[in-house]
Write a protein that holds these residues in place. Structure first.
Motif, PDB file in Angstrom:
ATOM      1  N   LYS A 168     -10.494   1.992   2.867  1.00  0.00           N
ATOM      2  CA  LYS A 168      -9.866   1.141   2.433  1.00  0.00           C
ATOM      3  C   LYS A 168      -9.890   0.024   2.126  1.00  0.00           C
ATOM      4  O   LYS A 168     -11.521  -1.011   2.845  1.00  0.00           O
ATOM      5  N   PRO A 169     -10.588  -0.759   0.943  1.00  0.00           N
ATOM      6  CA  PRO A 169      -9.262  -0.580  -0.300  1.00  0.00           C
ATOM      7  C   PRO A 169      -9.996   0.940  -0.571  1.00  0.00           C
ATOM      8  O   PRO A 169     -10.672   0.751  -1.108  1.00  0.00           O
ATOM      9  N   ILE A 191       0.798  -1.506   0.187  1.00  0.00           N
ATOM     10  CA  ILE A 191       0.218   0.102   0.247  1.00  0.00           C
ATOM     11  C   ILE A 191       0.777   1.097   0.349  1.00  0.00           C
ATOM     12  O   ILE A 191       0.495   2.021  -0.618  1.00  0.00           O
ATOM     13  N   ASP A 200      -2.330   5.808   8.060  1.00  0.00           N
ATOM     14  CA  ASP A 200      -2.725   4.950   7.976  1.00  0.00           C
ATOM     15  C   ASP A 200      -2.987   5.440   9.759  1.00  0.00           C
ATOM     16  O   ASP A 200      -2.810   6.158  10.394  1.00  0.00           O
TER      17      ASP A 200
END
Length: 264
Positions: free
Chosen positions: A240-241, A152, A192
């Motif tokens: 996400k995704p 990612i 994230d």
């Protein structure tokens, strides 16, 4: 099922769209509130021939358009984020930004977006392309990526570089993120939520923002956890995704409201 029950699941995401469109949680929420009040006052006017989500966004778009918040008469721009947006809005059409957000961030098809802003699918495609090109010309920055999943992180790095930005580093823990941010100050942070050592990307961002201001885009598999309305919410949030187009749209919008990337 009542109309309210049908609309409730879509409200957090309408608030996200409104927030990205205005660059402000309070301003975005005020337009969402106005749209809901319009539905309550005249439920018979709510479009029942389309999916409830489409009808909700259509009502919001009508409120937004009637308020005409993005008109530019050449007068002095206000201070702060509104002023930053106003400075940029002189260089990009409002419809292009709406088309970009509706398709790339909210996931509407070109056909649905065309319904929402009274356009055609072909025109939507042109508006999106115009928005991306114009915002790319206006904004160049340096990006810190906080992401513990290597694949990612590499994907995000590719997207960032494809947009013409530089990557200052990729951090996988809270401590790494703060250290990298202080060593090489970024103009944008992609963060994230869950990091490698069980530390929090939210905490990393808080630490960074305690040192200096920088626009932040959060990335999470559980956006509803941050869209509760119970506390200040991130202006830019990617689920996400994610699709590459979504990330590009979020980066463009985050830098759109950033003072340090306003051209002279």
């Amino acid at each position: 099922m009542s109309l309210g029950q049908k609309l409730a699941p879509h409200l957090p995401f309408l608030r996200r769209y409104a927030r990205a469109l205005t660059g402000s949680q309070s301003h975005g929420d005020s337009y969402v509130k106005a749209a809901l009040e319009a539905i309550i006052e005249a439920p018979e006017q709510f479009p029942l021939d389309v999916d409830p989500r489409l009808g909700l966004y259509r009502t919001f778009q009508a409120i937004w358009s009637s308020a005409n918040p993005e008109s530019d008469d050449g007068s002095a721009h206000p201070a702060g984020r509104e002023g930053i947006a106003s400075a940029r809005l002189g260089r990009i059409t409002p419809l292009s930004r709406q088309a970009l957000l509706l398709t790339a961030m909210e996931g509407f098809t070109a056909e649905d977006a065309a319904y929402l802003i009274d356009s055609t699918p072909a025109e939507i495609d042109e508006l999106v392309a115009d928005a991306l090109a114009e915002i790319a010309r206006q904004t160049r920055s340096r990006v810190l990526i906080i992401e513990d999943e290597p694949i990612i992180a590499m994907d995000l790095e590719t997207i960032v570089r494809d947009l013409g930005h530089d990557v200052t580093g990729i951090a996988v823990t809270r401590d790494e993120a703060v250290a990298q941010a202080l060593a090489d100050r970024p103009g944008l942070v992609l963060a994230d939520i869950q990091l490698a050592d069980d530390s929090s990307g939210i905490d990393a961002v808080k630490d960074i923002l305690a040192r200096f201001n920088v626009p932040v885009i959060f990335i999470t598999a559980f956006p509803e956890r941050l869209l509760t309305g119970e506390r200040p919410e991130p202006t830019f949030l990617i689920t996400k995704p994610f699709q590459r187009a979504t990330v590009k749209a979020a980066i463009a919008q985050a830098l759109f409201f950033d003072a340090e990337t306003v051209p002279a």
